[in-house]
Structure formats: C-alpha cells, structure tokens
Enzyme design. Structure first.
Site, PDB file in Angstrom:
ATOM      1  N   ASP A   9     -12.928   5.884  79.309  1.00  0.00           N
ATOM      2  CA  ASP A   9     -11.811   6.495  80.603  1.00  0.00           C
ATOM      3  C   ASP A   9     -10.908   5.582  79.820  1.00  0.00           C
ATOM      4  O   ASP A   9     -10.419   4.722  79.507  1.00  0.00           O
ATOM      5  CB  ASP A   9     -12.664   5.726  81.927  1.00  0.00           C
ATOM      6  CG  ASP A   9     -11.773   5.874  82.823  1.00  0.00           C
ATOM      7  OD1 ASP A   9     -11.462   6.769  82.742  1.00  0.00           O
ATOM      8  OD2 ASP A   9     -11.153   4.939  83.628  1.00  0.00           O
ATOM      9  N   ASP A  11      -7.657   5.271  83.093  1.00  0.00           N
ATOM     10  CA  ASP A  11      -6.898   4.257  83.533  1.00  0.00           C
ATOM     11  C   ASP A  11      -7.942   3.335  84.386  1.00  0.00           C
ATOM     12  O   ASP A  11      -9.199   3.747  84.245  1.00  0.00           O
ATOM     13  CB  ASP A  11      -6.652   5.227  84.678  1.00  0.00           C
ATOM     14  CG  ASP A  11      -5.970   4.758  86.189  1.00  0.00           C
ATOM     15  OD1 ASP A  11      -5.550   4.019  86.142  1.00  0.00           O
ATOM     16  OD2 ASP A  11      -6.625   5.214  87.303  1.00  0.00           O
TER      17      ASP A  11
HETATM   18  P1  B16 Z   1      -2.936  12.160  87.114  1.00  0.00           P
HETATM   19  P2  B16 Z   1      -9.055   7.993  84.743  1.00  0.00           P
HETATM   20  C1  B16 Z   1      -7.636   8.968  86.797  1.00  0.00           C
HETATM   21  O1  B16 Z   1      -7.448   8.705  85.471  1.00  0.00           O
HETATM   22  C2  B16 Z   1      -7.388   8.027  87.161  1.00  0.00           C
HETATM   23  O2  B16 Z   1      -7.906   7.113  87.579  1.00  0.00           O
HETATM   24  C3  B16 Z   1      -6.905   8.642  89.053  1.00  0.00           C
HETATM   25  O3  B16 Z   1      -6.791   7.568  89.702  1.00  0.00           O
HETATM   26  C4  B16 Z   1      -5.856   9.248  88.752  1.00  0.00           C
HETATM   27  O4  B16 Z   1      -5.602  10.452  90.164  1.00  0.00           O
HETATM   28  C5  B16 Z   1      -6.874  10.605  87.173  1.00  0.00           C
HETATM   29  O5  B16 Z   1      -6.867  10.116  86.609  1.00  0.00           O
HETATM   30  C6  B16 Z   1      -5.545  12.259  87.178  1.00  0.00           C
HETATM   31  O6  B16 Z   1      -4.602  10.878  87.215  1.00  0.00           O
HETATM   32  O7  B16 Z   1      -2.141  12.560  88.357  1.00  0.00           O
HETATM   33  O8  B16 Z   1      -2.282  10.943  85.838  1.00  0.00           O
HETATM   34  O9  B16 Z   1      -3.578  13.777  86.294  1.00  0.00           O
HETATM   35  O10 B16 Z   1      -9.523   6.553  85.675  1.00  0.00           O
HETATM   36  O11 B16 Z   1     -10.142   8.850  84.681  1.00  0.00           O
HETATM   37  O12 B16 Z   1      -8.218   7.784  82.678  1.00  0.00           O
HETATM   38 MG    MG Z   2     -10.903   4.955  85.680  1.00  0.00          MG
END
Ligand code: B16
Ligand code: MG
Length: 213
Positions: A9, A11
């Site tokens: 993952d 974030d």
């Molecule tokens: P975006 P991951 C996720 O990343 C985040 O944890 C989540 O908070 C966010 O809403 C989602 O990506 C979408 O992100 O708005 O940049 O498309 O943890 O799956 O790497």
């Molecule tokens: Mg994450």
C-alpha cells in the site's frame, strides 16, 4: 522463501501522505460545519476519494447535495491535498522504508504498489521512486475500492505471480480485508496493526525482512 512478491500500500506504508489527506478533509469539513476528527479519518484509510466523501457526509445536515456538487467538493479536497504533495521530496521517503525495500529486492522478491490513490504516479515521482517498482496498481486502474481485492489482484496479475505467493503490506483495516479477500497474507503497520487486522502486526516495516524469509 514464503513469498515471491510483496505488494505495498502507498499512503500510510511507503510514505505518510495520510496526514495531508486528514488536513485537506478537515479543512473541507470545517467549512461545511461537519464534525470530523481522527477517529472518522481512520475510516477513510485505503478508501477511494468519493467513498471517503460519503463517509464524511454521514454527519452533514445542510441542504441535499447533487452528484455534481459532490464531485466539486471532492475536487476541492484533492486540490488542497495536491498542494501538500507538491511540497514533497525524496526526504519524505523514510530511510527505514527505502532500506527495507532494497533489502527485500536483494532477496529476489518482486515489489509492487497496490494503492487506492489516483495520485500514486505523482507521489512516487515526488519521493524519488518513479520506475522503482516492478508493477504499480492504483486508483487509476480499478473500479472497486478496498476492501474489494481488485487493486491487489491486478497487482499480482501484472507481476504474473499467484496471490498465494504474494504478501500485502497495509496500514488500513479496509486494505487488510482486501488482501485477505484476494487470497493473500497481510502484514500490517499503523492503524491496521493496532486493530490486529494482519497475519503479522508490525511495529516497523523492517520486520518484513524476517517475515518474508
Ligand atoms: P486519492 P492507499 C488511499 O491510499 C488513502 O489511504 C485514502 O485516504 C484515499 O482516499 C485514497 O487513497 C484515494 O486517494 O484521492 O489520492 O485518489 O492507502 O490505498 O495508498
Ligand atoms: Mg494506506
């Protein structure tokens, strides 16, 4: 070795963009007088942008919002979020993460990203990991958000490795559930580790080196 590939993952695992997500959503929620705190924020981890907005709107009491209005709100949040991403540099890639990635690669493991974020290419560029991974599966190539396994199943397909030989690394309970639903073992850090969501719940990503052996 127990695994042929590790799917990370982004974030909350590779870099700490989760704090930027929180600040951007908090600013939008405050403007709309919607109660929003870190407990609600933990439910947004790994969840797509539009699904995150729906969770925040559970406490919204104003006039009904059209789909167009919701897209405008999500875009506003994303613009705030990207302003923070624009400030990132390779210094925002934690040393323990880079050393762990390099050690796992030296062990012969394939390394991939499995992220819900549509901003994945931008973030990887900012932290100096553009072109580093053997496969990148992200919010741009999926139609279903975690806890659906799609993002991890696609990463395994891109690598050409069976799910049972892939280990997923996650900070979100929704992401750990997605990995399990895809038939993969899961190692967790952060919020997901605190919740005991993984097959391994780690204090540091460095533990992956012994888990993968
Ligand atoms: P975006 P991951 C996720 O990343 C985040 O944890 C989540 O908070 C966010 O809403 C989602 O990506 C979408 O992100 O708005 O940049 O498309 O943890 O799956 O790497
Ligand atoms: Mg994450």
């Amino acid at each position: 070795m127990k695994f042929d590939a590790i799917i990370f993952d982004l974030d909350g695992v590779i870099c700490f963009t989760d704090e930027y997500h929180y600040k951007a959503w908090k600013s939008l929620a405050d403007e709309m007088n919607i109660p929003f705190d870190r407990t609600v924020n933990n439910r947004l981890r790994g969840v797509s942008r539009m699904a995150s907005l729906e969770i925040i709107l559970e406490k919204y009491t104003g006039p009904a919002l059209s789909e167009e209005e919701k897209v405008r709100l999500a875009t506003k949040k994303n613009d705030l979020y990207r302003a923070s991403l624009a400030e990132m540099s390779p210094a925002d890639l934690p040393v323990e993460v880079k050393e762990t990635l390099d050690a796992l690669r030296a062990m012969g493991l394939k390394l991939a990203i499995g992220s819900s974020s549509k901003n994945t290419p931008f973030i990887l560029g900012q932290i100096g990991l553009d072109g580093y991974f053997d496969a990148v599966s992200d919010g741009n190539n999926i139609t279903r958000s975690k806890p659906d396994p799609e993002v991890f199943v696609k990463a395994a397909e891109m690598l050409g490795i069976a799910p049972s030989r892939c280990l997923v690394v996650e900070d979100a309970v929704s992401g750990a559930d997605a990995g399990h639903a895809g038939g993969m073992k899961v190692a967790c850090v952060g919020d997901a580790a605190k919740n005991g969501a993984g097959d391994w719940n780690m204090a540091s990503v460095r533990e992956l080196i012994s888990i993968a052996k």
